[in-house]
Design a protein around this motif. Sequence first.
Motif, PDB file in Angstrom:
ATOM      1  N   ILE A 116     -58.628   2.550 -38.842  1.00 17.76           N
ATOM      2  CA  ILE A 116     -58.354   1.664 -37.726  1.00 17.76           C
ATOM      3  C   ILE A 116     -59.183   2.116 -36.533  1.00 17.76           C
ATOM      4  O   ILE A 116     -59.267   3.315 -36.242  1.00 17.76           O
ATOM      5  N   ARG A 117     -59.846   1.168 -35.889  1.00 14.38           N
ATOM      6  CA  ARG A 117     -60.684   1.465 -34.731  1.00 14.38           C
ATOM      7  C   ARG A 117     -59.991   1.001 -33.459  1.00 14.38           C
ATOM      8  O   ARG A 117     -59.510  -0.129 -33.378  1.00 14.38           O
ATOM      9  N   VAL A 118     -59.946   1.890 -32.480  1.00 18.24           N
ATOM     10  CA  VAL A 118     -59.344   1.593 -31.181  1.00 18.24           C
ATOM     11  C   VAL A 118     -60.299   2.103 -30.109  1.00 18.24           C
ATOM     12  O   VAL A 118     -60.454   3.316 -29.949  1.00 18.24           O
ATOM     13  N   PRO A 119     -60.970   1.231 -29.392  1.00 22.46           N
ATOM     14  CA  PRO A 119     -61.913   1.672 -28.366  1.00 22.46           C
ATOM     15  C   PRO A 119     -61.266   2.616 -27.357  1.00 22.46           C
ATOM     16  O   PRO A 119     -60.183   2.340 -26.833  1.00 22.46           O
ATOM     17  N   GLY A 120     -61.911   3.734 -27.129  1.00 28.39           N
ATOM     18  CA  GLY A 120     -61.419   4.684 -26.143  1.00 28.39           C
ATOM     19  C   GLY A 120     -60.383   5.653 -26.642  1.00 28.39           C
ATOM     20  O   GLY A 120     -59.867   6.480 -25.871  1.00 28.39           O
ATOM     21  N   LEU A 121     -60.026   5.614 -27.929  1.00 26.42           N
ATOM     22  CA  LEU A 121     -59.004   6.513 -28.464  1.00 26.42           C
ATOM     23  C   LEU A 121     -59.380   7.969 -28.235  1.00 26.42           C
ATOM     24  O   LEU A 121     -60.518   8.379 -28.465  1.00 26.42           O
ATOM     25  N   ASN A 122     -58.418   8.768 -27.780  1.00 33.33           N
ATOM     26  CA  ASN A 122     -58.643  10.190 -27.513  1.00 33.33           C
ATOM     27  C   ASN A 122     -57.921  11.029 -28.567  1.00 33.33           C
ATOM     28  O   ASN A 122     -56.719  11.260 -28.456  1.00 33.33           O
ATOM     29  N   PRO A 123     -58.625  11.517 -29.578  1.00 34.45           N
ATOM     30  CA  PRO A 123     -57.961  12.295 -30.630  1.00 34.45           C
ATOM     31  C   PRO A 123     -57.525  13.683 -30.170  1.00 34.45           C
ATOM     32  O   PRO A 123     -56.794  14.369 -30.887  1.00 34.45           O
ATOM     33  N   ASP A 124     -57.955  14.107 -28.975  1.00 34.58           N
ATOM     34  CA  ASP A 124     -57.555  15.415 -28.462  1.00 34.58           C
ATOM     35  C   ASP A 124     -56.213  15.374 -27.747  1.00 34.58           C
ATOM     36  O   ASP A 124     -55.676  16.421 -27.387  1.00 34.58           O
ATOM     37  N   GLN A 125     -55.676  14.177 -27.512  1.00 35.62           N
ATOM     38  CA  GLN A 125     -54.352  14.041 -26.916  1.00 35.62           C
ATOM     39  C   GLN A 125     -53.545  13.084 -27.781  1.00 35.62           C
ATOM     40  O   GLN A 125     -53.408  11.898 -27.499  1.00 35.62           O
ATOM     41  N   LEU A 126     -53.037  13.637 -28.874  1.00 37.35           N
ATOM     42  CA  LEU A 126     -52.377  12.855 -29.909  1.00 37.35           C
ATOM     43  C   LEU A 126     -51.217  13.656 -30.469  1.00 37.35           C
ATOM     44  O   LEU A 126     -51.344  14.857 -30.709  1.00 37.35           O
ATOM     45  N   GLY A 127     -50.077  12.994 -30.667  1.00 37.02           N
ATOM     46  CA  GLY A 127     -48.909  13.656 -31.205  1.00 37.02           C
ATOM     47  C   GLY A 127     -48.376  12.940 -32.424  1.00 37.02           C
ATOM     48  O   GLY A 127     -48.336  11.707 -32.461  1.00 37.02           O
ATOM     49  N   VAL A 128     -47.961  13.699 -33.437  1.00 44.18           N
ATOM     50  CA  VAL A 128     -47.485  13.135 -34.693  1.00 44.18           C
ATOM     51  C   VAL A 128     -46.029  13.523 -34.921  1.00 44.18           C
ATOM     52  O   VAL A 128     -45.655  14.689 -34.788  1.00 44.18           O
ATOM     53  N   THR A 129     -45.218  12.553 -35.256  1.00 46.21           N
ATOM     54  CA  THR A 129     -43.865  12.787 -35.742  1.00 46.21           C
ATOM     55  C   THR A 129     -43.731  12.075 -37.082  1.00 46.21           C
ATOM     56  O   THR A 129     -44.649  11.382 -37.522  1.00 46.21           O
ATOM     57  N   SER A 134     -48.933   8.904 -31.976  1.00 39.21           N
ATOM     58  CA  SER A 134     -49.062   8.403 -30.607  1.00 39.21           C
ATOM     59  C   SER A 134     -50.262   9.071 -29.952  1.00 39.21           C
ATOM     60  O   SER A 134     -50.414  10.290 -30.035  1.00 39.21           O
ATOM     61  N   ALA A 135     -51.110   8.279 -29.287  1.00 38.55           N
ATOM     62  CA  ALA A 135     -52.356   8.818 -28.747  1.00 38.55           C
ATOM     63  C   ALA A 135     -52.677   8.216 -27.389  1.00 38.55           C
ATOM     64  O   ALA A 135     -52.357   7.051 -27.110  1.00 38.55           O
ATOM     65  N   LEU A 136     -53.324   9.022 -26.550  1.00 39.88           N
ATOM     66  CA  LEU A 136     -53.829   8.551 -25.266  1.00 39.88           C
ATOM     67  C   LEU A 136     -55.256   8.045 -25.435  1.00 39.88           C
ATOM     68  O   LEU A 136     -55.839   8.128 -26.512  1.00 39.88           O
ATOM     69  N   GLN A 137     -55.817   7.538 -24.331  1.00 39.21           N
ATOM     70  CA  GLN A 137     -57.164   6.998 -24.363  1.00 39.21           C
ATOM     71  C   GLN A 137     -58.062   7.698 -23.347  1.00 39.21           C
ATOM     72  O   GLN A 137     -57.600   8.173 -22.306  1.00 39.21           O
ATOM     73  N   PHE A 138     -59.349   7.768 -23.684  1.00 43.12           N
ATOM     74  CA  PHE A 138     -60.325   8.275 -22.734  1.00 43.12           C
ATOM     75  C   PHE A 138     -60.534   7.295 -21.586  1.00 43.12           C
ATOM     76  O   PHE A 138     -60.662   7.679 -20.424  1.00 43.12           O
TER      77      PHE A 138
END
Length: 410
Positions: A116-129, A134-138
């Motif tokens: 899945i592609r999401v423009p601006g996705l920030n993989p360095d601020q991501l949490g998994v349960t 859940s992820a933030l964006q650049f």
Amino acid sequence: MPSQGTRTGAAAAVVLLLGGCALLSGCQLLSELGDDGVYDSPLTADDRRPPGPSFLQYPIWRKGEQSAPLMHTAAGTREVRGSSAWWTRDGDLVTGDYDVLRLFGADRADGEDAQIRVPGLNPDQLGVTGEAISALQFDDALTIDVFSPDLADHRTIEVPASALDTDQASGGSSDAELQLHGDPFTLDGVTWVEWGVNSEDDTLTDHGLLRIEGDEVDGVLRNQPIVRLYPAYDGSALLLLRQDNGEDEDCGGCVVEQDLVELDPDTGEVAAEYGMPPGYQRDWRVDAVDKVGDTVAVRFRVYEGEDESGHAEWQLWTYDGEWTEQEALAGVRVWYQDGGRLVESAFDPEGAGNTSAGEYPATLTWVPGETGDISGGEVVAEPSKETCQLGGREQFCGQMVTTGSLLPRE
């Protein structure tokens, strides 16, 4: 998608006086705490764990060579791609790069199952349960993307600036902006994320935590000393590491004491304060936090020197009314997966010096069962010239991404 369960408790809607203590932040109904002082969280545990042994091994970079990360599961070994990686509770692997998440199923021999592609996705601020990724964006400082673990479902949360309790970014300083930061987590349909004012002006320090449920965004713990959120691996609790900057002291980036608390998932307020183990020193660094049933667990990285340049020892402490060191696990890191335990031990602690996770040589051993001695077992990964640089003062390996609970099931 399996649910982590529904919350059975309800937040108190009135202020009560208990021995002169108002039911406000940091003070709670006595009935919500067990006899041991551990908070009885209303969240329900999701007992799924990935089949073991499951781990990911990144290669080290060598000039002229390009090697792929290796995903190891009970079903075998396969190559994957992605600069960051997280394990789902079903044993699948999700990897991330800027703008993209990929899913690699545990039972598949090669290729990827979804992307899945999401423009601006920030993989360095991501949490998994167990419930969501859940992820933030650049590119958008107030947006959160929430995905199902199989990447089939995706929704976007747009946080209005008005939900952040501050006026520090309106006028006064042109470079000040509101932002979300840290790793967001979603538990039982509620997304938690930190917010703050980003500015070069050191006097603009407003920050806090957001509790987001549907269209309702509530701010809690405003200007409290938040370090990091830690959801329990099974989703049954939300814990928070805090720090004490001291009074009347400009601490800056110094190393300070920390303590652990648990939050009420209905309100976001502090429900229980667990403190730290006896003998705790400010240079002890928290590596991981978990909770299983009525037992809280914290794994520390304890250095010989305050400058963190000497050998580090792993220590696991549990709290069930009092703090106890699990001495049988001293010096190793253990993750409980389905069928047994994955044990990481230093390959050459004396030669490697600082044994920070994912940097210096370590051996992974799979030990079946959840109880008993952790010695023996099957070595499933150890340093080699293909995965590490060995010899001399510079010894390091590619990162190993592991998963699992800090404690066995009850």
